[in-house]
Design a protein around this motif. Structure first.
Motif, short mmCIF file in Angstrom:
data_model
loop_
_atom_site.label_atom_id
_atom_site.label_comp_id
_atom_site.label_asym_id
_atom_site.label_seq_id
_atom_site.Cartn_x
_atom_site.Cartn_y
_atom_site.Cartn_z
N GLU A 7 11.96 4.42 -2.93
CA GLU A 7 10.93 3.67 -2.21
C GLU A 7 9.56 4.02 -2.79
O GLU A 7 9.27 5.18 -3.05
N VAL A 8 8.75 3.00 -2.98
CA VAL A 8 7.38 3.20 -3.43
C VAL A 8 6.52 3.37 -2.19
O VAL A 8 6.55 2.51 -1.30
N PRO A 9 5.75 4.46 -2.09
CA PRO A 9 4.91 4.66 -0.90
C PRO A 9 3.87 3.55 -0.76
O PRO A 9 3.36 3.02 -1.75
N ASP A 10 3.57 3.21 0.49
CA ASP A 10 2.58 2.17 0.76
C ASP A 10 1.20 2.50 0.18
O ASP A 10 0.43 1.61 -0.11
N ASN A 11 0.90 3.78 0.00
CA ASN A 11 -0.42 4.16 -0.51
C ASN A 11 -0.44 4.33 -2.03
O ASN A 11 -1.36 4.92 -2.58
N SER A 12 0.57 3.82 -2.73
CA SER A 12 0.64 3.95 -4.19
C SER A 12 -0.58 3.30 -4.84
O SER A 12 -0.87 2.13 -4.59
N PRO A 13 -1.31 4.04 -5.69
CA PRO A 13 -2.46 3.44 -6.36
C PRO A 13 -2.09 2.36 -7.37
O PRO A 13 -2.90 1.50 -7.69
N VAL A 14 -0.86 2.36 -7.84
CA VAL A 14 -0.40 1.36 -8.81
C VAL A 14 0.05 0.08 -8.11
O VAL A 14 -0.25 -1.02 -8.56
N PHE A 15 0.76 0.22 -7.00
CA PHE A 15 1.31 -0.94 -6.29
C PHE A 15 0.36 -1.47 -5.21
O PHE A 15 0.43 -2.64 -4.87
N GLY A 16 -0.47 -0.61 -4.64
CA GLY A 16 -1.39 -1.05 -3.59
C GLY A 16 -0.66 -1.75 -2.47
O GLY A 16 0.40 -1.30 -2.02
N GLY A 17 -1.21 -2.87 -2.03
CA GLY A 17 -0.63 -3.63 -0.94
C GLY A 17 0.55 -4.49 -1.32
O GLY A 17 1.06 -5.24 -0.48
N THR A 18 1.01 -4.42 -2.54
CA THR A 18 2.10 -5.29 -2.98
C THR A 18 3.48 -4.75 -2.65
O THR A 18 4.48 -5.41 -2.92
N THR A 19 3.57 -3.54 -2.06
CA THR A 19 4.89 -2.97 -1.75
C THR A 19 5.66 -3.80 -0.73
O THR A 19 6.89 -3.72 -0.68
N SER A 20 4.98 -4.60 0.06
CA SER A 20 5.66 -5.42 1.06
C SER A 20 6.59 -6.46 0.42
O SER A 20 7.50 -6.97 1.06
N ALA A 21 6.37 -6.77 -0.84
CA ALA A 21 7.21 -7.75 -1.53
C ALA A 21 8.66 -7.29 -1.63
O ALA A 21 9.57 -8.12 -1.63
N PHE A 22 8.90 -5.98 -1.68
CA PHE A 22 10.28 -5.50 -1.77
C PHE A 22 11.06 -5.91 -0.53
O PHE A 22 12.17 -6.42 -0.63
N ALA A 23 10.48 -5.71 0.64
CA ALA A 23 11.14 -6.11 1.88
C ALA A 23 11.23 -7.63 2.00
O ALA A 23 12.26 -8.17 2.41
#
Length: 141
Positions: A7-23
């Motif tokens: 899992e990529v943490p929600d606070n990842s500086p690389v992914f930012g707010g885009t982590t919601s796309a996985f779900a």
């Protein structure tokens, strides 16, 4: 060894707010099985969700996302063993893709398959990269 979903943490500086796309799309960023890490296709979005302006920028962003997932598993780009990239307008965009790839991926190079496609999930996207990495000595960390 059981399967482990990365899992990529929600606070990842690389992914930012885009982590919601996985779900939203119903997939894991990566899955560890035995001595391999299978990384889902990564695209060239900035942390704010905006796609890179050029294929070179999108390629760099996608590779940086791969790199971040690898980092979460104590791996790096040198641990990649097999990569597949998907390209919109492959002939037009190949030089920009190769410029970023050659700058970021160093020898020894992984196996790499390059496939031209008519489109990706968003019309602004030009490249998507999926990869498999191997844990050193076949042991997951």
């Amino acid at each position: 060894m059981p399967i482990h979903h990365v899992e990529v943490p929600d606070n990842s500086p690389v992914f930012g707010g885009t982590t919601s796309a996985f779900a939203r799309f119903g997939h894991a960023p990566a899955v560890r099985s035995h001595s391999h890490l299978f990384i889902s296709g990564q695209i060239g979005r900035r942390p704010d969700g905006v796609p890179g302006e050029t294929v070179e920028e999108q390629t760099e962003l996608a590779i940086r996302r791969l790199e971040e997932i690898l980092r979460l598993e104590n791996l790096d780009l040198g641990d990649l063993v097999d990569v597949t990239s998907y390209h919109v307008d492959i002939r037009e965009n190949m030089s920009g893709f190769l410029a970023a790839k050659q700058r970021l991926i160093k020898a020894p190079h992984p196996a790499w398959t390059i496939i031209g496609v008519s489109g990706l999930a968003n019309p602004e996207l030009l490249v998507e990269i999926q990869a498999t990495a191997a844990y050193p000595d076949g042991a997951a960390r």
